[in-house]
Write a protein that holds these residues in place. Sequence first.
Motif, PDB file in Angstrom:
ATOM      1  N   SER A  67     -26.073 -29.285 -45.314  1.00  5.61           N
ATOM      2  CA  SER A  67     -25.823 -27.856 -45.121  1.00  5.61           C
ATOM      3  C   SER A  67     -26.155 -27.096 -46.402  1.00  5.61           C
ATOM      4  O   SER A  67     -26.670 -25.974 -46.352  1.00  5.61           O
ATOM      5  CB  SER A  67     -24.392 -27.633 -44.628  1.00  5.61           C
ATOM      6  OG  SER A  67     -23.594 -27.042 -45.581  1.00  5.61           O
ATOM      7  N   SER A  68     -25.939 -27.720 -47.567  1.00  7.83           N
ATOM      8  CA  SER A  68     -26.353 -27.074 -48.813  1.00  7.83           C
ATOM      9  C   SER A  68     -27.862 -26.896 -48.863  1.00  7.83           C
ATOM     10  O   SER A  68     -28.357 -25.847 -49.259  1.00  7.83           O
ATOM     11  CB  SER A  68     -25.919 -27.899 -50.023  1.00  7.83           C
ATOM     12  OG  SER A  68     -24.536 -27.854 -50.175  1.00  7.83           O
ATOM     13  N   TRP A  69     -28.590 -27.938 -48.445  1.00  8.68           N
ATOM     14  CA  TRP A  69     -30.047 -27.818 -48.489  1.00  8.68           C
ATOM     15  C   TRP A  69     -30.547 -26.771 -47.517  1.00  8.68           C
ATOM     16  O   TRP A  69     -31.488 -26.022 -47.826  1.00  8.68           O
ATOM     17  CB  TRP A  69     -30.728 -29.158 -48.217  1.00  8.68           C
ATOM     18  CG  TRP A  69     -30.753 -30.039 -49.424  1.00  8.68           C
ATOM     19  CD1 TRP A  69     -30.179 -31.259 -49.561  1.00  8.68           C
ATOM     20  CD2 TRP A  69     -31.379 -29.751 -50.687  1.00  8.68           C
ATOM     21  NE1 TRP A  69     -30.395 -31.752 -50.816  1.00  8.68           N
ATOM     22  CE2 TRP A  69     -31.128 -30.849 -51.533  1.00  8.68           C
ATOM     23  CE3 TRP A  69     -32.105 -28.680 -51.188  1.00  8.68           C
ATOM     24  CZ2 TRP A  69     -31.583 -30.902 -52.841  1.00  8.68           C
ATOM     25  CZ3 TRP A  69     -32.560 -28.734 -52.496  1.00  8.68           C
ATOM     26  CH2 TRP A  69     -32.301 -29.832 -53.298  1.00  8.68           C
ATOM     27  N   LEU A  71     -28.970 -24.097 -46.568  1.00 14.73           N
ATOM     28  CA  LEU A  71     -28.719 -22.785 -47.165  1.00 14.73           C
ATOM     29  C   LEU A  71     -29.679 -22.530 -48.323  1.00 14.73           C
ATOM     30  O   LEU A  71     -30.151 -21.407 -48.512  1.00 14.73           O
ATOM     31  CB  LEU A  71     -27.271 -22.696 -47.643  1.00 14.73           C
ATOM     32  CG  LEU A  71     -26.263 -22.553 -46.518  1.00 14.73           C
ATOM     33  CD1 LEU A  71     -24.858 -22.830 -47.011  1.00 14.73           C
ATOM     34  CD2 LEU A  71     -26.334 -21.147 -45.945  1.00 14.73           C
ATOM     35  N   PHE A  72     -29.961 -23.587 -49.072  1.00 18.18           N
ATOM     36  CA  PHE A  72     -30.906 -23.441 -50.177  1.00 18.18           C
ATOM     37  C   PHE A  72     -32.260 -22.972 -49.655  1.00 18.18           C
ATOM     38  O   PHE A  72     -32.874 -22.056 -50.207  1.00 18.18           O
ATOM     39  CB  PHE A  72     -31.049 -24.789 -50.901  1.00 18.18           C
ATOM     40  CG  PHE A  72     -31.996 -24.745 -52.065  1.00 18.18           C
ATOM     41  CD1 PHE A  72     -31.555 -24.284 -53.296  1.00 18.18           C
ATOM     42  CD2 PHE A  72     -33.314 -25.129 -51.931  1.00 18.18           C
ATOM     43  CE1 PHE A  72     -32.416 -24.225 -54.370  1.00 18.18           C
ATOM     44  CE2 PHE A  72     -34.186 -25.071 -53.005  1.00 18.18           C
ATOM     45  CZ  PHE A  72     -33.730 -24.619 -54.229  1.00 18.18           C
ATOM     46  N   LEU A  75     -32.087 -19.284 -48.516  1.00 17.85           N
ATOM     47  CA  LEU A  75     -32.066 -18.363 -49.654  1.00 17.85           C
ATOM     48  C   LEU A  75     -33.415 -18.360 -50.360  1.00 17.85           C
ATOM     49  O   LEU A  75     -33.873 -17.317 -50.834  1.00 17.85           O
ATOM     50  CB  LEU A  75     -30.962 -18.746 -50.648  1.00 17.85           C
ATOM     51  CG  LEU A  75     -29.522 -18.564 -50.175  1.00 17.85           C
ATOM     52  CD1 LEU A  75     -28.582 -18.733 -51.351  1.00 17.85           C
ATOM     53  CD2 LEU A  75     -29.303 -17.202 -49.562  1.00 17.85           C
ATOM     54  N   PHE A  76     -34.042 -19.524 -50.401  1.00 18.43           N
ATOM     55  CA  PHE A  76     -35.338 -19.593 -51.053  1.00 18.43           C
ATOM     56  C   PHE A  76     -36.359 -18.736 -50.314  1.00 18.43           C
ATOM     57  O   PHE A  76     -37.151 -18.011 -50.924  1.00 18.43           O
ATOM     58  CB  PHE A  76     -35.809 -21.052 -51.132  1.00 18.43           C
ATOM     59  CG  PHE A  76     -37.088 -21.198 -51.876  1.00 18.43           C
ATOM     60  CD1 PHE A  76     -37.085 -21.172 -53.257  1.00 18.43           C
ATOM     61  CD2 PHE A  76     -38.295 -21.312 -51.218  1.00 18.43           C
ATOM     62  CE1 PHE A  76     -38.257 -21.273 -53.963  1.00 18.43           C
ATOM     63  CE2 PHE A  76     -39.479 -21.410 -51.913  1.00 18.43           C
ATOM     64  CZ  PHE A  76     -39.465 -21.392 -53.292  1.00 18.43           C
ATOM     65  N   LEU A  78     -35.661 -16.144 -48.552  1.00 17.63           N
ATOM     66  CA  LEU A  78     -35.301 -14.755 -48.850  1.00 17.63           C
ATOM     67  C   LEU A  78     -35.865 -14.332 -50.199  1.00 17.63           C
ATOM     68  O   LEU A  78     -36.390 -13.232 -50.354  1.00 17.63           O
ATOM     69  CB  LEU A  78     -33.784 -14.632 -48.914  1.00 17.63           C
ATOM     70  CG  LEU A  78     -33.096 -14.080 -47.697  1.00 17.63           C
ATOM     71  CD1 LEU A  78     -31.609 -14.015 -47.966  1.00 17.63           C
ATOM     72  CD2 LEU A  78     -33.616 -12.680 -47.419  1.00 17.63           C
ATOM     73  N   ILE A  79     -35.720 -15.224 -51.180  1.00 15.83           N
ATOM     74  CA  ILE A  79     -36.232 -14.905 -52.506  1.00 15.83           C
ATOM     75  C   ILE A  79     -37.737 -14.705 -52.442  1.00 15.83           C
ATOM     76  O   ILE A  79     -38.284 -13.744 -53.003  1.00 15.83           O
ATOM     77  CB  ILE A  79     -35.868 -16.031 -53.508  1.00 15.83           C
ATOM     78  CG1 ILE A  79     -34.368 -16.015 -53.768  1.00 15.83           C
ATOM     79  CG2 ILE A  79     -36.620 -15.873 -54.812  1.00 15.83           C
ATOM     80  CD1 ILE A  79     -33.875 -17.168 -54.602  1.00 15.83           C
ATOM     81  N   LEU A  82     -38.478 -11.329 -50.894  1.00 19.84           N
ATOM     82  CA  LEU A  82     -38.201 -10.220 -51.804  1.00 19.84           C
ATOM     83  C   LEU A  82     -39.222 -10.185 -52.929  1.00 19.84           C
ATOM     84  O   LEU A  82     -39.643  -9.120 -53.380  1.00 19.84           O
ATOM     85  CB  LEU A  82     -36.789 -10.336 -52.370  1.00 19.84           C
ATOM     86  CG  LEU A  82     -35.688  -9.981 -51.388  1.00 19.84           C
ATOM     87  CD1 LEU A  82     -34.345 -10.435 -51.916  1.00 19.84           C
ATOM     88  CD2 LEU A  82     -35.667  -8.478 -51.162  1.00 19.84           C
ATOM     89  N   TRP A  83     -39.601 -11.365 -53.365  1.00 23.60           N
ATOM     90  CA  TRP A  83     -40.575 -11.420 -54.442  1.00 23.60           C
ATOM     91  C   TRP A  83     -41.915 -10.856 -53.978  1.00 23.60           C
ATOM     92  O   TRP A  83     -42.570 -10.100 -54.714  1.00 23.60           O
ATOM     93  CB  TRP A  83     -40.725 -12.865 -54.949  1.00 23.60           C
ATOM     94  CG  TRP A  83     -41.517 -12.908 -56.198  1.00 23.60           C
ATOM     95  CD1 TRP A  83     -42.829 -13.212 -56.318  1.00 23.60           C
ATOM     96  CD2 TRP A  83     -41.073 -12.559 -57.503  1.00 23.60           C
ATOM     97  NE1 TRP A  83     -43.223 -13.088 -57.623  1.00 23.60           N
ATOM     98  CE2 TRP A  83     -42.159 -12.694 -58.369  1.00 23.60           C
ATOM     99  CE3 TRP A  83     -39.830 -12.168 -58.021  1.00 23.60           C
ATOM    100  CZ2 TRP A  83     -42.072 -12.434 -59.732  1.00 23.60           C
ATOM    101  CZ3 TRP A  83     -39.729 -11.911 -59.374  1.00 23.60           C
ATOM    102  CH2 TRP A  83     -40.842 -12.038 -60.214  1.00 23.60           C
ATOM    103  N   LEU A 356     -27.615  -3.084 -50.604  1.00 26.54           N
ATOM    104  CA  LEU A 356     -27.948  -4.482 -50.903  1.00 26.54           C
ATOM    105  C   LEU A 356     -27.742  -5.364 -49.684  1.00 26.54           C
ATOM    106  O   LEU A 356     -28.610  -6.172 -49.329  1.00 26.54           O
ATOM    107  CB  LEU A 356     -27.094  -4.971 -52.071  1.00 26.54           C
ATOM    108  CG  LEU A 356     -27.422  -6.364 -52.591  1.00 26.54           C
ATOM    109  CD1 LEU A 356     -27.538  -6.341 -54.099  1.00 26.54           C
ATOM    110  CD2 LEU A 356     -26.367  -7.355 -52.201  1.00 26.54           C
ATOM    111  N   ARG A 359     -30.435  -4.688 -47.068  1.00 29.22           N
ATOM    112  CA  ARG A 359     -31.737  -5.235 -47.419  1.00 29.22           C
ATOM    113  C   ARG A 359     -31.783  -6.746 -47.237  1.00 29.22           C
ATOM    114  O   ARG A 359     -32.744  -7.297 -46.697  1.00 29.22           O
ATOM    115  CB  ARG A 359     -32.052  -4.894 -48.877  1.00 29.22           C
ATOM    116  CG  ARG A 359     -33.358  -5.433 -49.275  1.00 29.22           C
ATOM    117  CD  ARG A 359     -34.053  -4.622 -50.315  1.00 29.22           C
ATOM    118  NE  ARG A 359     -35.440  -4.967 -50.273  1.00 29.22           N
ATOM    119  CZ  ARG A 359     -36.408  -4.115 -50.446  1.00 29.22           C
ATOM    120  NH1 ARG A 359     -36.136  -2.865 -50.645  1.00 29.22           N
ATOM    121  NH2 ARG A 359     -37.648  -4.512 -50.407  1.00 29.22           N
ATOM    122  N   LEU A 360     -30.708  -7.417 -47.685  1.00 31.11           N
ATOM    123  CA  LEU A 360     -30.662  -8.865 -47.510  1.00 31.11           C
ATOM    124  C   LEU A 360     -30.699  -9.221 -46.030  1.00 31.11           C
ATOM    125  O   LEU A 360     -31.426 -10.122 -45.614  1.00 31.11           O
ATOM    126  CB  LEU A 360     -29.402  -9.445 -48.164  1.00 31.11           C
ATOM    127  CG  LEU A 360     -29.386  -9.483 -49.680  1.00 31.11           C
ATOM    128  CD1 LEU A 360     -28.075 -10.055 -50.167  1.00 31.11           C
ATOM    129  CD2 LEU A 360     -30.535 -10.315 -50.213  1.00 31.11           C
TER     130      LEU A 360
END
Lengths: 626, 626
Positions: A67-69, A71-72, A75-76, A78-79, A82-83, A356, A359-360
């Motif tokens: 579950s951590s991966w 979410l990682f 989020l990645f 998303l980054i 945004l980038w 914020l 946007r997210l």
Amino acid sequence: MLSQFLLTIAFKSALSVGKSVIGIGSGSGSSDDDDELLPTPDIPDLSDPITGDPSEDLNPINEEMFSSWALFILLFLLIAALWSSYYLAQRRIRAVHETVLSIFYGMVVGLVIRLSPGHYIQDTVTFNSSYFFNVLLPPIILNSGYELNQVNFFNNLVSILTFAIPGTFISAVVLGAILFIWTAIGLDGINISFVDALSVGATLSATDPVTILSIFNAYKVDPKLYTIIFGESLLNDAISIVMFETCQKFHGKPAKLSSLFEGIWLFMTTFTISLLIGCMIGLLIALILKHTHIRRYPQIESCLILLICYESYFFSNGCHMSGIVSLLFCGITLKHYAYYNMSRRSQVTIKYIFQLLARLSENFIFVYLGLELFTEVELVYKPLLIIITAISICVARYCAVFPLSRLVNWFYKAKSNGSTTNASGSTEEIPYNYQMMMFWAGLRGAVGVALAMGIQGEFKFPLLATVLVVVVLTVIIFGGTTAGMLEVLNIKTGCVDEHDESDDEFDIEAPKFINSSSSRFGSSPYSDFNAQNAASSSRAELVPDFPPLAEEMENEFNASSPRISNVQNIKESIGSLFKSDSQWFQTFDEQVLKPVFLDSNAQNSVNSKSPTPNQNGTFSPNDNSQ
Amino acid sequence: MLSQFLLTIAFKSALSVGKSVIGIGSGSGSSDDDDELLPTPDIPDLSDPITGDPSEDLNPINEEMFSSWALFILLFLLIAALWSSYYLAQRRIRAVHETVLSIFYGMVVGLVIRLSPGHYIQDTVTFNSSYFFNVLLPPIILNSGYELNQVNFFNNLVSILTFAIPGTFISAVVLGAILFIWTAIGLDGINISFVDALSVGATLSATDPVTILSIFNAYKVDPKLYTIIFGESLLNDAISIVMFETCQKFHGKPAKLSSLFEGIWLFMTTFTISLLIGCMIGLLIALILKHTHIRRYPQIESCLILLICYESYFFSNGCHMSGIVSLLFCGITLKHYAYYNMSRRSQVTIKYIFQLLARLSENFIFVYLGLELFTEVELVYKPLLIIITAISICVARYCAVFPLSRLVNWFYKAKSNGSTTNASGSTEEIPYNYQMMMFWAGLRGAVGVALAMGIQGEFKFPLLATVLVVVVLTVIIFGGTTAGMLEVLNIKTGCVDEHDESDDEFDIEAPKFINSSSSRFGSSPYSDFNAQNAASSSRAELVPDFPPLAEEMENEFNASSPRISNVQNIKESIGSLFKSDSQWFQTFDEQVLKPVFLDSNAQNSVNSKSPTPNQNGTFSPNDNSQ
């Protein structure tokens, strides 16, 4: 150098320890106890055809790790989105839009996850309509309501309501009818009832504002067109949700004519009550802020405001009303009344947090849509049905936009009969190129997909797949060509709103280019007619700012862009409509509502126009030294 | 009047329509399709003994409604908790603390939910360790790291590490041993292995900083005691998590001596690597901000910073490292370097968002703990075990605090041997009353409960119930008596930190009382030694602020409270330690790290001490007119 070295070491060690730990975890087979009390956000679907029993090789520690991966990865993505957004803004690239890239990234990563072994991450990143409605959607709606340009919105209310309510209805019915006829032919082996076809029609009638409006923002398109499309897409989300739920209630029953009236009645009631709930909760916040000293504790204040807004959404949904409508009007009321009773710190906090979170959420939704195409294992793709649906939504949009535009034009013509003609160069309220642009702006969004997940019956998965693909197609095709269409249709762009210049007191690093998208990317230039006051008051005086009187608002509004005659003319025409249509509400607002809901400090200041020290006497008007 | 009238109508209609809709939904039995694709955040536990098959009478629409009500209830509890917090602050009531009330509200509502018919809401509001670790905990840790007073923290690093690492270890071992012996006697019919007893010991060794530190804030307790307790509880969360996971890896295996060393080695590696990951990611953010123009787009900038911080947590967890440690040090690094490269708007946004999220999470956790006592249906309460455990945690805490304090005192005595004695009135680093207060500050918190949910084996539910009750008991008993203990133990209170005065430029409404809790309630007076710079720079100059040079920091720090001699003395002694212990790092930081990680603008300004216009030349130093 040092940091690079350390980084390398850290990552290598982390990976090796990680691997060894995974080895211990999965090799030892220590999952002798299927831990029922440790559910993860998405419990793997037990009936999933390709996964089998998911608890077979997963102990709680590994579950936590997967579950951590997951979410990682989210989020990645998303980054990355945004980038890209930053990169596009920096290079002033407008042909490709960030939402298209978000979907694309989602698709690529979704494909990789689909092809890689193991299913746990795949299950975790799957689109979840409950998350969508309870976590991702509320911030977007709340921020839309809060940042709404109230003057523009209420001036175009007739057009907005026309396109939103009958427009969505027409679109859903046309789409439903075409789908029903197509499935009745039976080429795809799908056979659905008319009510079910109407459900699908309703899911595909919610247009999505995000992509189109950020392009409009970048090009600074005429505020009127902006406002109509924005208002329509905000409200038609709510309307298609209500329509869909109404249809679902008739699922499996024979369609009767009385059902139609029952449906319309249910819809009208729901809409009105939801609107009232939203306004009431907004006013409640204003009253709480007015009658307590909670502004002395800005942290608690901002938390409470945020929570109470969300309460309007969940309360409304809990009563089977429309949470979106409630939240939207809660946001509008909040800005119109409660804003002036907040401490300055809460005003800033609330604004930034809403922006914020919105946007997210927006980026998340598009990433999710891209992922969904590959990570949802049960989808059944029917190419013919997809093509027919894609064509039908264009037909349905056509049937909604053009006749209704004619109706709106007729209405305004009849209304202004005898007075001077509209000064905006055209004699029509909505000229042809605006109509065409509105047709083009009919992208479908995540609300449709989230609704489609609630489709019942044996043909759920083909229908869901169809909705998903059609939504992604519209975003890519219409979203990708909007910038071009603006030029082809000769839509007015570059309408600079001078109020925008001081939208944010901290936004000092952005280079100021006239007619450039990059400097104001991501914040709406039409969104906040009090922005100037807010910004100026915060700088040296530290006085809570108060709404200008109606006449001043009007003057300021008209005087704002003297150099651009077209905008000026449009604004004048809006102003005159505003005067005649909403005069009664404005008077009522000034004389009854504001005295009741605004702080007495605010009232004094509106009248005297000089800042008064608060009860603690901690500041004087020009206190810079504090 | 009008609004009340409308409110009444709206609510009545909403309720009646809501009821009728519920009637339609549940009466029509239209759930012919168990919608597997519409999972809700908490899928009802299929093996739940009292619920049976949850999909029996729930169609998706009703499911959505129940989940809305569950969220409504949770948010309502949060609002109640925050409102109480405001009320207590307003009335200056210190005897009852907000966290105790949060738990109490949670218990009352949990009881009502437990007694009311239906199980769906009960299932949804149940504590979920995955939510806890992935949603609720990160904001608290990140905010702690970000708001940490770095000078105080690193000055007391020896004490903090001593209490955090060997302290937690001693506590877990003592507790584990007592529990093992007690269960071996067999009065409760529970028989667990030593490793499992150690697991429980580890879960109950994580102390919770929230309650104790807000009381300390209210009383403005001596910064040194504050820092030690704060630092200890931050780190021991991480340490007990790592210990617990290490124990879980040995679950079901015979305990060997080699396991001990393996465990210690695993622990040390995990801690170090997690720390490095956190620092690296913090530095990465600083470098990204330095080498790009992303500060021109503050919205994207703040989103990215927030996301990358979270990535450190999930990346670390994904590698089986400690996400808490990574996030904590990511926050510290962020504040130490990246902060100065941010746009002013992002500085403000990030600060407020971290604070708001942390506050919401903290309150949520306590509400959740209260709810859990009644809504978790499988708990098995063993009164004797609970009493024994409650006594044991006091014994374990005693065994950890007092011997280690003696060790710390001895260490400092040995160190300062030959130099002047400590000038703080006492010759000891940690005098007896501080030791007693540290003993009393050993409340257990939600981290323990969340960890206990991962306990494996047949005695999971008695152990979980024990942990839960003991945690709630410590919060109520120790948390409720902390204020009294401060007086009994004659701990220095009312230590005003002058830096605190200008902590927040927008915080103008708060009345300023000397020695009063209410004016600064909820924000730490010791947390931000750069606050004054940050606040002053934002007011008229709009210049990004930069870290003062080390000597200035030192001077400012020493000169801050000239009137309070005791604090002054303590600070002097800290200062001298600081000089000798951390001089090498400070020099390295100033001469190597800051030039690498801070923006060149920042560097210039540190040297010249005059604001320079940025590359766009859009502001001059005293530009008020902008």
